[in-house]
Scaffold this active site. Sequence first.
Site, PDB file in Angstrom:
ATOM      1  N   ILE A 155       0.831  -1.210   0.000  1.00 38.93           N
ATOM      2  CA  ILE A 155       0.000   0.000   0.000  1.00 38.93           C
ATOM      3  C   ILE A 155       0.868   1.263   0.000  1.00 38.93           C
ATOM      4  O   ILE A 155       0.627   2.196  -0.778  1.00 38.93           O
ATOM      5  CB  ILE A 155      -0.958  -0.011   1.212  1.00 38.93           C
ATOM      6  CG1 ILE A 155      -1.920  -1.204   1.111  1.00 38.93           C
ATOM      7  CG2 ILE A 155      -1.741   1.305   1.307  1.00 38.93           C
ATOM      8  CD1 ILE A 155      -2.728  -1.497   2.359  1.00 38.93           C
ATOM      9  N   ASP A 174      11.106   2.641   6.923  1.00 38.76           N
ATOM     10  CA  ASP A 174      10.709   1.234   6.970  1.00 38.76           C
ATOM     11  C   ASP A 174      11.940   0.446   7.408  1.00 38.76           C
ATOM     12  O   ASP A 174      13.021   0.628   6.833  1.00 38.76           O
ATOM     13  CB  ASP A 174      10.242   0.780   5.564  1.00 38.76           C
ATOM     14  CG  ASP A 174       9.505  -0.551   5.595  1.00 38.76           C
ATOM     15  OD1 ASP A 174       9.996  -1.490   6.234  1.00 38.76           O
ATOM     16  OD2 ASP A 174       8.440  -0.641   4.959  1.00 38.76           O
ATOM     17  N   PRO A 205       2.109  -2.161   9.570  1.00 36.20           N
ATOM     18  CA  PRO A 205       1.176  -2.985  10.357  1.00 36.20           C
ATOM     19  C   PRO A 205       1.272  -2.611  11.841  1.00 36.20           C
ATOM     20  O   PRO A 205       2.192  -1.875  12.229  1.00 36.20           O
ATOM     21  CB  PRO A 205       1.705  -4.408  10.130  1.00 36.20           C
ATOM     22  CG  PRO A 205       3.150  -4.236   9.824  1.00 36.20           C
ATOM     23  CD  PRO A 205       3.322  -2.884   9.195  1.00 36.20           C
ATOM     24  N   THR A 231      -4.405   5.138   7.699  1.00 35.51           N
ATOM     25  CA  THR A 231      -5.280   4.084   7.160  1.00 35.51           C
ATOM     26  C   THR A 231      -4.700   2.720   7.512  1.00 35.51           C
ATOM     27  O   THR A 231      -5.107   1.710   6.954  1.00 35.51           O
ATOM     28  CB  THR A 231      -5.419   4.187   5.613  1.00 35.51           C
ATOM     29  OG1 THR A 231      -4.105   4.093   5.049  1.00 35.51           O
ATOM     30  CG2 THR A 231      -6.077   5.474   5.173  1.00 35.51           C
ATOM     31  N   ARG A 233      -3.475   0.920  11.098  1.00 33.87           N
ATOM     32  CA  ARG A 233      -4.212   0.333  12.225  1.00 33.87           C
ATOM     33  C   ARG A 233      -4.335   1.396  13.310  1.00 33.87           C
ATOM     34  O   ARG A 233      -3.392   2.176  13.541  1.00 33.87           O
ATOM     35  CB  ARG A 233      -3.491  -0.908  12.790  1.00 33.87           C
ATOM     36  CG  ARG A 233      -3.675  -2.158  11.978  1.00 33.87           C
ATOM     37  CD  ARG A 233      -5.116  -2.721  12.091  1.00 33.87           C
ATOM     38  NE  ARG A 233      -5.300  -3.907  11.265  1.00 33.87           N
ATOM     39  CZ  ARG A 233      -5.805  -3.908  10.032  1.00 33.87           C
ATOM     40  NH1 ARG A 233      -6.168  -2.775   9.454  1.00 33.87           N
ATOM     41  NH2 ARG A 233      -5.975  -5.040   9.371  1.00 33.87           N
ATOM     42  N   ASP A 257      -8.852   6.557   9.065  1.00 34.46           N
ATOM     43  CA  ASP A 257      -9.794   5.523   8.621  1.00 34.46           C
ATOM     44  C   ASP A 257      -9.860   4.422   9.669  1.00 34.46           C
ATOM     45  O   ASP A 257     -10.681   3.519   9.570  1.00 34.46           O
ATOM     46  CB  ASP A 257      -9.352   4.942   7.269  1.00 34.46           C
ATOM     47  CG  ASP A 257     -10.381   3.968   6.719  1.00 34.46           C
ATOM     48  OD1 ASP A 257     -11.565   4.364   6.623  1.00 34.46           O
ATOM     49  OD2 ASP A 257     -10.024   2.806   6.418  1.00 34.46           O
ATOM     50  N   GLU A 262     -11.829   1.167  17.731  1.00 32.78           N
ATOM     51  CA  GLU A 262     -12.879   1.068  16.714  1.00 32.78           C
ATOM     52  C   GLU A 262     -13.757  -0.171  16.860  1.00 32.78           C
ATOM     53  O   GLU A 262     -14.889  -0.191  16.373  1.00 32.78           O
ATOM     54  CB  GLU A 262     -12.263   1.104  15.308  1.00 32.78           C
ATOM     55  CG  GLU A 262     -11.464  -0.122  14.930  1.00 32.78           C
ATOM     56  CD  GLU A 262     -10.950  -0.058  13.487  1.00 32.78           C
ATOM     57  OE1 GLU A 262     -10.263   0.926  13.154  1.00 32.78           O
ATOM     58  OE2 GLU A 262     -11.228  -0.988  12.712  1.00 32.78           O
ATOM     59  N   HIS A 294     -13.210   2.786   8.767  1.00 38.16           N
ATOM     60  CA  HIS A 294     -12.500   1.618   8.218  1.00 38.16           C
ATOM     61  C   HIS A 294     -13.104   1.201   6.865  1.00 38.16           C
ATOM     62  O   HIS A 294     -13.520   0.051   6.681  1.00 38.16           O
ATOM     63  CB  HIS A 294     -12.538   0.453   9.213  1.00 38.16           C
ATOM     64  CG  HIS A 294     -11.335  -0.456   9.062  1.00 38.16           C
ATOM     65  ND1 HIS A 294     -10.648  -0.956  10.147  1.00 38.16           N
ATOM     66  CD2 HIS A 294     -10.705  -0.947   7.974  1.00 38.16           C
ATOM     67  CE1 HIS A 294      -9.655  -1.721   9.712  1.00 38.16           C
ATOM     68  NE2 HIS A 294      -9.675  -1.725   8.390  1.00 38.16           N
TER      69      HIS A 294
HETATM   70  P1  NAI Z   1       2.764  -4.897   3.715  1.00 36.04           P
HETATM   71  O1  NAI Z   1       3.068  -6.039   4.613  1.00 36.04           O
HETATM   72  O2  NAI Z   1       2.875  -5.058   2.242  1.00 36.04           O
HETATM   73  O3  NAI Z   1       3.675  -3.636   4.139  1.00 36.04           O
HETATM   74  C1  NAI Z   1       3.876  -3.227   5.439  1.00 36.04           C
HETATM   75  C2  NAI Z   1       5.205  -2.515   5.477  1.00 36.04           C
HETATM   76  O4  NAI Z   1       5.366  -1.934   6.771  1.00 36.04           O
HETATM   77  C3  NAI Z   1       6.402  -3.452   5.245  1.00 36.04           C
HETATM   78  O5  NAI Z   1       7.260  -2.920   4.264  1.00 36.04           O
HETATM   79  C4  NAI Z   1       7.083  -3.481   6.601  1.00 36.04           C
HETATM   80  O6  NAI Z   1       8.491  -3.667   6.511  1.00 36.04           O
HETATM   81  C5  NAI Z   1       6.723  -2.107   7.129  1.00 36.04           C
HETATM   82  N1  NAI Z   1       6.944  -1.953   8.564  1.00 36.04           N
HETATM   83  C6  NAI Z   1       6.916  -2.905   9.532  1.00 36.04           C
HETATM   84  N2  NAI Z   1       7.251  -2.360  10.719  1.00 36.04           N
HETATM   85  C7  NAI Z   1       7.497  -1.038  10.490  1.00 36.04           C
HETATM   86  C8  NAI Z   1       7.909   0.033  11.299  1.00 36.04           C
HETATM   87  N3  NAI Z   1       8.170  -0.131  12.598  1.00 36.04           N
HETATM   88  N4  NAI Z   1       8.074   1.258  10.724  1.00 36.04           N
HETATM   89  C9  NAI Z   1       7.849   1.443   9.399  1.00 36.04           C
HETATM   90  N5  NAI Z   1       7.467   0.440   8.580  1.00 36.04           N
HETATM   91  C10 NAI Z   1       7.286  -0.776   9.106  1.00 36.04           C
HETATM   92  O7  NAI Z   1       1.289  -4.423   4.137  1.00 36.04           O
HETATM   93  P2  NAI Z   1       0.266  -3.594   3.262  1.00 36.04           P
HETATM   94  O8  NAI Z   1      -0.570  -4.522   2.471  1.00 36.04           O
HETATM   95  O9  NAI Z   1       0.954  -2.474   2.591  1.00 36.04           O
HETATM   96  O10 NAI Z   1      -0.690  -3.015   4.434  1.00 36.04           O
HETATM   97  C11 NAI Z   1      -0.188  -2.095   5.394  1.00 36.04           C
HETATM   98  C12 NAI Z   1      -1.178  -2.010   6.524  1.00 36.04           C
HETATM   99  O11 NAI Z   1      -2.367  -1.374   6.075  1.00 36.04           O
HETATM  100  C13 NAI Z   1      -1.677  -3.386   7.034  1.00 36.04           C
HETATM  101  O12 NAI Z   1      -0.806  -3.949   7.979  1.00 36.04           O
HETATM  102  C14 NAI Z   1      -2.977  -3.032   7.654  1.00 36.04           C
HETATM  103  O13 NAI Z   1      -2.761  -2.722   9.012  1.00 36.04           O
HETATM  104  C15 NAI Z   1      -3.438  -1.781   6.899  1.00 36.04           C
HETATM  105  N6  NAI Z   1      -4.624  -2.015   6.081  1.00 36.04           N
HETATM  106  C16 NAI Z   1      -5.691  -1.184   6.250  1.00 36.04           C
HETATM  107  C17 NAI Z   1      -6.846  -1.351   5.506  1.00 36.04           C
HETATM  108  C18 NAI Z   1      -8.005  -0.429   5.643  1.00 36.04           C
HETATM  109  O14 NAI Z   1      -9.089  -0.733   5.103  1.00 36.04           O
HETATM  110  N7  NAI Z   1      -7.880   0.695   6.333  1.00 36.04           N
HETATM  111  C19 NAI Z   1      -6.954  -2.461   4.548  1.00 36.04           C
HETATM  112  C20 NAI Z   1      -5.747  -3.226   4.390  1.00 36.04           C
HETATM  113  C21 NAI Z   1      -4.636  -3.025   5.154  1.00 36.04           C
END
Ligand code: NAI
Length: 328
Positions: A155, A174, A205, A231, A233, A257, A262, A294
């Site tokens: 994302i 990251d 995450p 957006t 968590r 979001d 929540e 959300h």
């Molecule tokens: P992803 O797993 O592809 O990317 C997450 C990134 O965060 C990774 O590159 C990881 O290395 C990085 N990360 C981990 N710890 C970190 C830290 N301490 N500081 C900075 N970066 C760090 O996950 P994706 O698919 O990009 O999703 C990201 C988050 O978006 C999900 O974990 C979820 O919480 C949230 N999400 C929200 C939705 C919504 O409807 N609002 C829907 C889908 C996901």
Amino acid sequence: MRIAVFSAKPYDQTFLTLANEDKHHELSFFDVRLTADTALLARGYEGVCVFVNDHLDTSVLHLLHGNGTRLVALRSAGFNHVDLATAEQLGMTVVRVPAYSPHAVAEHAVALVLSLNRMTYRAYNRVREGNFSLDGLLGFDLHGKTVGVIGTGNIGLIFADIMHGFGCRILASDPFPNPDAKAFIEYVPRETLFADADIISLHCPLTPDTDHLINEKAIDQMKPGVMLINTGRGRVVDTQAVIAGLKSGKIGRLGLDVYEEEEQLFFEDLSQGVIDDDQFMRLTTFHNVLITGHQAFFTDEALTNIAETTLENIDAFESGNGTLHRLV
Ligand code: NAI
């Protein structure tokens, strides 16, 4: 296979039923969240299918296991709501939908940025009331501004791409820089990102390291008037600290979001009752705060992908063939 689907809203039923047409699993839909009180509904079901506010802690997992459940199918990418260690101990399989539409979430984050910048949500109400005053609607050009992206996974990278298209400079933080990151993304220490960014967007995450990552200390390091978008968590942001930041003017605009409490609010129509979360209600009083419940994932494409991958997971678990997006 018999699956009890929890937190099943009408749209979940529509998309899951469609994806199940050629698979013929027995899906039972329960509108309620999965909790220790509702786990009994899953008695006799080999699988449960759950969403982000179904809380699968140790006690719920033990209850499910006692009911005969062996598969937990998450309709989400995030899995911070599941005690994976307990699931593994009990020999339960937990699967998820690793990426369903990163575009949906990234585009929603951009929608929050644009709405907050130009205050379109205020303008909408004003014009309907015959108030055409521009006072209080002043925005800024995105072109030339610095955007900080925390978390450059699926994302975060798409969000960075879109913002770069507006002519923004992109900083990122990251612990695992993404090899697919384009050359315009500058990885910097978190402190540098806080200090230099005009807009900060959270795409990491929820982990012990990111729990309340945006706290009083972090906000102190940010530019006065910064725009903050979450957006990711809810718990990544310390709500008390951002309320203080909004009151002092340090945070100029806030788009959420997700919200740390929540579970008690989102996905339900509570408009006939009294909302007793004072912290949340305080947030809604600021003119420069925009909250959505959300809904970032909520696009046709994402719901189709979620339903199809969930059914593929169930198929693969049952048959032992195919791709199982397994966590434990
Ligand atoms: P992803 O797993 O592809 O990317 C997450 C990134 O965060 C990774 O590159 C990881 O290395 C990085 N990360 C981990 N710890 C970190 C830290 N301490 N500081 C900075 N970066 C760090 O996950 P994706 O698919 O990009 O999703 C990201 C988050 O978006 C999900 O974990 C979820 O919480 C949230 N999400 C929200 C939705 C919504 O409807 N609002 C829907 C889908 C996901």
